[in-house]
Motif scaffolding. Structure first.
Motif, mmCIF file in Angstrom:
data_model
loop_
_atom_site.group_PDB
_atom_site.id
_atom_site.type_symbol
_atom_site.label_atom_id
_atom_site.label_comp_id
_atom_site.label_asym_id
_atom_site.label_seq_id
_atom_site.Cartn_x
_atom_site.Cartn_y
_atom_site.Cartn_z
ATOM 1 N N UNK A 329 0.827 -1.202 0.000
ATOM 2 C CA UNK A 329 0.000 0.000 0.000
ATOM 3 C C UNK A 329 0.861 1.253 0.000
ATOM 4 N N UNK A 330 0.397 2.261 -0.720
ATOM 5 C CA UNK A 330 1.127 3.521 -0.771
ATOM 6 C C UNK A 330 1.010 4.246 0.567
ATOM 7 N N UNK A 331 1.988 5.064 0.915
ATOM 8 C CA UNK A 331 1.998 5.695 2.233
ATOM 9 C C UNK A 331 0.998 6.835 2.357
ATOM 10 N N UNK A 332 0.178 6.793 3.424
ATOM 11 C CA UNK A 332 -0.632 7.937 3.791
ATOM 12 C C UNK A 332 -1.970 8.111 3.116
ATOM 13 N N UNK A 333 -2.313 7.264 2.160
ATOM 14 C CA UNK A 333 -3.539 7.478 1.410
ATOM 15 C C UNK A 333 -3.236 8.141 0.082
#
Length: 404
Positions: A329-333
């Protein structure tokens, strides 16, 4: 019911944001700013959406996508209207608004300070990319549906996005994770280093792909059989309309928005694929892109956040994409990652742990040579801690496997 209605929020909200621009002053940018702030905050506050429940009435969601074109057209008309000065009032729209509300919007426009316009260009680049680029992206993937394909290409052509629909569908999805892919940024590349290379390669790939298609069917390149040229006509007509509405200022406003939305689109690609490698001869798998299951971002991007499944099967419609919560998952949204990418030291701090985790939990051993070479080329000492750096000695790297 909300499961369906939520995907109408994007075009409806953005149309409202566009219509408020007629009031001038802070109304040029404040609604858009509040929209972006709300998405970032609620992404952090709400739990992730990992439900893979099917939709029984897909036609309703198709209609939500189709609304992207009138929403984008509304935005561009309002942009060209606020670019006017003096008594310019295309189609008498200002007089019409005044007759309904009693507000002299032409006077308000003429009295608006320059910095409100500057903020407008910065703030509205994100939502404008979302309503035009992301809805258009989904529609151009529907290659078996001529109407959806046409609608998506028209929507993206409004802001001179004529190369992306071709290169993305027929190039990027085949090249992802390799050096031929414009969207895959190499480890160590800042957004500002990546964007010029990505823009150039997108155009080159698109022309190569379209020329090969025309050669295959025996059609001349310089003709209306060329999809790129047909889309360029739509783009040129939009620029001509901008000039008709507000002269050279309208043309300038259109050019600025076209450039800013292109930058945002490349930033989106940047965070979706940053630093991931793939052996060119191996099939694309869900692990070859960063995923994101934040609820609000999913609503405004038509589930593009579920990027892992999208790359595993690009023909699946957005409502049928699976969450793949186990994927990287990519960081932070979604929006938080995009905004942080504009600050290279912050992005480096956020993405480095993710890259090391991907190397450790997602990478195949056949990709270790690519990872080692990419880590060395990055110039980031912290990436030397990668599990791939401590594996077998570096082997010959297959051509096309290093990103840039």
């Amino acid at each position: 019911m909300f499961r369906y209605a939520r995907f109408f929020i994007g075009p409806v909200f953005f149309t409202g944001v566009s219509l408020l621009m007629v009031l001038g002053h802070q109304w040029l940018w404040l609604p858009g700013f509040l929209l972006i702030l709300s998405v970032v905050l609620f992404d952090q506050m709400l739990s992730h959406d990992s439900v893979d429940q099917p939709y029984a009435h897909s036609g309703i969601l198709d209609f939500a996508l189709y609304l992207s074109l009138p929403a984008a057209m509304t935005f561009f008309f309002m942009l060209f209207w606020v670019a006017g000065s003096g008594t310019q009032d295309p189609f008498g729209y200002g007089a019409f608004v005044q007759s309904l509300t009693g507000i002299d919007v032409i006077a308000a426009r003429n009295d608006t300070a320059w910095y409100h316009y500057a903020l407008m260009f910065v703030i509205l680049a994100l939502p404008a990319t979302g309503i035009g680029g992301l809805a258009g992206h989904e529609l151009t993937h529907r290659t078996a549906d001529p109407f959806a394909l046409w609608l998506g290409r028209i929507t993206m052509a409004l802001n001179w996005g004529i190369a992306f629909p071709i290169e993305h569908v027929y190039g990027h999805h085949a090249y992802v994770g390799t050096m031929k892919d414009p969207a895959t940024a190499a480890r160590g590349d800042s957004l500002y280093r990546h964007i010029p290379k990505a823009m150039r390669r997108t155009v080159v790939n698109a022309w190569e792909i379209e020329k090969a298609r025309l050669d295959k069917v025996g059609k001349p390149f310089l003709s209306l059989n060329n999809v790129l040229l047909r889309m360029a006509l739509v783009a040129a007509a939009t620029s001509a309309f901008a000039f008709w509405c507000a002269g050279w200022t309208g043309l300038l406003f259109h050019g600025i928005v076209c450039c800013s939305t292109k930058v945002v689109l490349e930033a989106l690609n940047y965070v979706e694929h940053y630093g991931i490698v793939r052996v060119p001869t191996q099939p694309v798998q869900p692990r070859h892109s960063w995923n994101c299951n934040h609820v609000v971002s999913s609503v405004f991007t038509y589930n593009l956040t579920r990027h892992s499944h999208h790359h595993a099967d690009a023909q699946v419609h957005f409502q049928d994409l699976h969450a793949h919560a186990e994927q990287p998952s990519m960081p932070g949204g979604f929006l938080a990652a995009i905004l942080s990418s504009f600050i290279p030291p912050l992005w480096r701090r956020m993405i480095t742990p993710k890259l090391l985790e991907w190397d450790r939990t997602q990478a195949d051993r056949s990709e270790f040579p690519l990872i080692r070479a990419a880590n060395q080329a990055s110039g980031w000492p912290e990436l030397q801690q990668s599990v791939a750096n401590n594996a077998a000695p570096v082997q010959a790297v297959p051509q096309g496997g290093l990103g840039y």
